[in-house]
Design a protein around this motif. Sequence first.
Motif, short mmCIF file in Angstrom:
data_model
loop_
_atom_site.label_atom_id
_atom_site.label_comp_id
_atom_site.label_asym_id
_atom_site.label_seq_id
_atom_site.Cartn_x
_atom_site.Cartn_y
_atom_site.Cartn_z
N GLN A 1 -15.20 7.72 -40.20
CA GLN A 1 -16.54 8.28 -40.16
C GLN A 1 -17.37 7.71 -41.32
N ARG B 1 -20.38 7.47 -44.16
CA ARG B 1 -20.88 8.46 -45.12
C ARG B 1 -22.08 9.21 -44.56
N SER C 1 -20.87 11.70 -42.09
CA SER C 1 -20.25 12.81 -42.83
C SER C 1 -21.31 13.76 -43.36
N GLU D 1 -22.97 15.67 -40.40
CA GLU D 1 -22.09 16.74 -39.90
C GLU D 1 -22.08 17.92 -40.87
N ALA D 2 -21.95 17.63 -42.15
CA ALA D 2 -21.93 18.69 -43.16
C ALA D 2 -23.24 19.45 -43.17
N ASN E 1 -23.47 21.76 -40.10
CA ASN E 1 -22.54 22.86 -40.30
C ASN E 1 -23.09 23.87 -41.31
N SER F 1 -18.70 20.60 -48.80
CA SER F 1 -18.34 20.12 -47.48
C SER F 1 -18.30 18.59 -47.43
N TYR F 2 -19.31 17.97 -47.99
CA TYR F 2 -19.39 16.51 -48.01
C TYR F 2 -18.24 15.91 -48.81
N ARG G 1 -14.91 16.26 -47.00
CA ARG G 1 -14.86 15.30 -45.89
C ARG G 1 -14.57 13.89 -46.40
N ARG G 2 -15.25 13.49 -47.47
CA ARG G 2 -15.04 12.14 -48.02
C ARG G 2 -13.62 12.01 -48.57
N GLU H 1 -11.41 11.50 -45.64
CA GLU H 1 -11.64 10.17 -45.07
C GLU H 1 -10.93 9.11 -45.92
#
Length: 72
Positions: A2, A4, A7, A10-11, A14, A57-58, A61-62, A65
């Motif tokens: 995914q 950046r 990501s 999406e964050a 959400n 959240s970001y 996720r990172r 990833e």
Amino acid sequence: MQSRLLSLTEAAVNVAIGFIVALLTQMALFSALGLRVSMDRHLLIGTVFTLVSLARSYLVRRFFERYGRGRG
């Protein structure tokens, strides 16, 4: 993998949904506890927690990833 930008998008989606749910919950809870807070204050409190949530959240996720590839 995914990107950046995806990501972050999406964050953001959400967290935006979470902001609405949290704001309504906060308003109901404060009222039930007898705490009187203006709508401006509710929005400020919700915004601060939303920004913290977006960053969290970001970053999570990172992290996944970067370090979650090839695992599982």
